[in-house]
Motif scaffolding. Structure first.
Motif, mmCIF file in Angstrom:
data_model
loop_
_atom_site.group_PDB
_atom_site.id
_atom_site.type_symbol
_atom_site.label_atom_id
_atom_site.label_comp_id
_atom_site.label_asym_id
_atom_site.label_seq_id
_atom_site.Cartn_x
_atom_site.Cartn_y
_atom_site.Cartn_z
ATOM 1 N N TYR A 1 0.838 -1.199 0.000
ATOM 2 C CA TYR A 1 0.000 0.000 0.000
ATOM 3 C C TYR A 1 0.872 1.247 0.000
ATOM 4 O O TYR A 1 1.916 1.280 0.643
ATOM 5 N N ARG A 2 0.415 2.250 -0.746
ATOM 6 C CA ARG A 2 1.051 3.566 -0.704
ATOM 7 C C ARG A 2 0.159 4.464 0.144
ATOM 8 O O ARG A 2 -1.002 4.684 -0.168
ATOM 9 N N VAL A 3 0.712 4.974 1.239
ATOM 10 C CA VAL A 3 -0.022 5.841 2.150
ATOM 11 C C VAL A 3 0.583 7.234 2.032
ATOM 12 O O VAL A 3 1.787 7.404 2.217
ATOM 13 N N SER A 4 -0.248 8.213 1.708
ATOM 14 C CA SER A 4 0.256 9.582 1.593
ATOM 15 C C SER A 4 -0.602 10.506 2.438
ATOM 16 O O SER A 4 -1.771 10.243 2.694
ATOM 17 N N GLY A 5 0.027 11.590 2.873
ATOM 18 C CA GLY A 5 -0.664 12.547 3.712
ATOM 19 C C GLY A 5 0.257 13.645 4.179
ATOM 20 O O GLY A 5 1.261 13.951 3.526
ATOM 21 N N GLU A 6 -0.079 14.231 5.340
ATOM 22 C CA GLU A 6 0.706 15.309 5.919
ATOM 23 C C GLU A 6 0.946 15.019 7.391
ATOM 24 O O GLU A 6 0.122 14.394 8.048
ATOM 25 N N MET A 7 2.086 15.504 7.890
ATOM 26 C CA MET A 7 2.377 15.380 9.310
ATOM 27 C C MET A 7 2.900 16.716 9.816
ATOM 28 O O MET A 7 3.563 17.454 9.080
ATOM 29 N N MET A 8 2.564 17.033 11.061
ATOM 30 C CA MET A 8 3.009 18.293 11.646
ATOM 31 C C MET A 8 4.329 18.069 12.370
ATOM 32 O O MET A 8 4.399 17.322 13.333
ATOM 33 N N VAL B 1 4.565 6.954 2.048
ATOM 34 C CA VAL B 1 5.212 5.783 2.639
ATOM 35 C C VAL B 1 4.631 4.534 1.982
ATOM 36 O O VAL B 1 3.433 4.451 1.735
ATOM 37 N N TYR B 2 5.495 3.567 1.693
ATOM 38 C CA TYR B 2 5.056 2.267 1.187
ATOM 39 C C TYR B 2 5.085 1.276 2.341
ATOM 40 O O TYR B 2 6.064 1.203 3.080
ATOM 41 N N VAL B 3 3.986 0.521 2.485
ATOM 42 C CA VAL B 3 3.827 -0.396 3.609
ATOM 43 C C VAL B 3 3.289 -1.718 3.089
ATOM 44 O O VAL B 3 2.434 -1.738 2.196
ATOM 45 N N ARG B 4 3.772 -2.820 3.669
ATOM 46 C CA ARG B 4 3.213 -4.142 3.363
ATOM 47 C C ARG B 4 2.211 -4.487 4.441
ATOM 48 O O ARG B 4 2.514 -4.409 5.631
ATOM 49 N N ALA B 5 0.998 -4.867 4.023
ATOM 50 C CA ALA B 5 -0.053 -5.216 4.978
ATOM 51 C C ALA B 5 -1.094 -6.081 4.276
ATOM 52 O O ALA B 5 -1.127 -6.179 3.052
ATOM 53 N N GLU C 1 -6.566 -1.055 6.526
ATOM 54 C CA GLU C 1 -6.612 -0.618 7.926
ATOM 55 C C GLU C 1 -5.306 -0.957 8.650
ATOM 56 O O GLU C 1 -4.833 -0.190 9.483
ATOM 57 N N HIS C 2 -4.740 -2.107 8.327
ATOM 58 C CA HIS C 2 -3.478 -2.509 8.938
ATOM 59 C C HIS C 2 -2.339 -1.610 8.465
ATOM 60 O O HIS C 2 -1.446 -1.263 9.247
ATOM 61 N N GLU D 1 -2.563 1.672 10.403
ATOM 62 C CA GLU D 1 -2.036 1.531 11.764
ATOM 63 C C GLU D 1 -0.512 1.482 11.771
ATOM 64 O O GLU D 1 0.138 2.046 12.647
ATOM 65 N N LYS D 2 0.075 0.806 10.794
ATOM 66 C CA LYS D 2 1.524 0.721 10.688
ATOM 67 C C LYS D 2 2.137 2.106 10.469
ATOM 68 O O LYS D 2 3.158 2.453 11.071
ATOM 69 N N VAL D 3 1.511 2.918 9.618
ATOM 70 C CA VAL D 3 2.010 4.272 9.354
ATOM 71 C C VAL D 3 1.894 5.135 10.599
ATOM 72 O O VAL D 3 2.834 5.857 10.950
ATOM 73 N N TYR D 4 0.754 5.084 11.282
ATOM 74 C CA TYR D 4 0.606 5.839 12.531
ATOM 75 C C TYR D 4 1.685 5.438 13.540
ATOM 76 O O TYR D 4 2.289 6.285 14.194
ATOM 77 N N SER D 5 1.941 4.156 13.664
ATOM 78 C CA SER D 5 2.928 3.655 14.613
ATOM 79 C C SER D 5 4.343 4.089 14.232
ATOM 80 O O SER D 5 5.108 4.558 15.080
ATOM 81 N N ASP D 6 4.705 3.933 12.954
ATOM 82 C CA ASP D 6 6.051 4.284 12.502
ATOM 83 C C ASP D 6 6.326 5.775 12.618
ATOM 84 O O ASP D 6 7.360 6.185 13.138
ATOM 85 N N LEU D 7 5.402 6.605 12.127
ATOM 86 C CA LEU D 7 5.612 8.053 12.184
ATOM 87 C C LEU D 7 5.571 8.562 13.623
ATOM 88 O O LEU D 7 6.335 9.453 13.990
ATOM 89 N N GLY D 8 4.682 8.006 14.421
ATOM 90 C CA GLY D 8 4.605 8.410 15.816
ATOM 91 C C GLY D 8 5.868 8.065 16.578
ATOM 92 O O GLY D 8 6.362 8.854 17.382
ATOM 93 N N GLY D 9 6.422 6.897 16.322
ATOM 94 C CA GLY D 9 7.644 6.487 17.002
ATOM 95 C C GLY D 9 8.869 7.209 16.500
ATOM 96 O O GLY D 9 9.743 7.599 17.274
ATOM 97 N N ARG D 10 8.954 7.414 15.200
ATOM 98 C CA ARG D 10 10.142 8.033 14.615
ATOM 99 C C ARG D 10 10.207 9.536 14.867
ATOM 100 O O ARG D 10 11.274 10.096 15.084
ATOM 101 N N HIS D 11 9.045 10.214 14.821
ATOM 102 C CA HIS D 11 9.021 11.677 14.933
ATOM 103 C C HIS D 11 8.342 12.177 16.202
ATOM 104 O O HIS D 11 8.120 13.375 16.337
ATOM 105 N N LYS D 12 7.970 11.269 17.113
ATOM 106 C CA LYS D 12 7.298 11.638 18.369
ATOM 107 C C LYS D 12 5.993 12.406 18.112
ATOM 108 O O LYS D 12 5.729 13.432 18.724
ATOM 109 N N LEU D 13 5.189 11.890 17.186
ATOM 110 C CA LEU D 13 3.927 12.531 16.816
ATOM 111 C C LEU D 13 2.749 11.803 17.430
ATOM 112 O O LEU D 13 2.747 10.579 17.557
#
Length: 87
Positions: A7-14, A28-32, A36-37, A40-52
């Motif tokens: 999946y290709r997930v695109s968007g914006e982050m603050m 971001v490219y994600v295997r799922a 929905e999975h 969740e992977k994108v939320y987890s990765d971006l949140g962990g990497r950038h403290k979002l």
């Protein structure tokens, strides 16, 4: 067993939300198995990497893509694996 897709997930982050808020675009490219999975992977990765927090991430699109469209080499290599070998 379900088939894993790419999946290709695109968007914006603050970024730097505390001092000078700035929205940055991302793709971001994600295997799922399901979109929905992948989300969740994108939320987890971006949140962990950038403290979002989740409300600092805006998802615009989640789209299933073929392996030819992916430019992330690690995702391509994972997709081409046929089996895992334990040492």
């Amino acid at each position: 067993m379900s088939e894993v897709k790419i999946y290709r997930v695109s968007g914006e982050m603050m970024l730097s939300h505390d001092r000078f808020p700035e929205w940055r675009k991302f793709t971001v490219y994600v295997r799922a198995v399901k979109p929905e999975h992948a989300l969740e992977k994108v939320y987890s990765d971006l949140g962990g990497r950038h403290k979002l927090k989740r409300y600092h991430i805006r998802i615009k699109e989640v789209k299933e893509v073929s392996i030819e469209e992916v430019d992330d080499l690690s995702i391509v290599r994972l997709s081409m694996l046929t089996k895992w070998v334990k040492p």
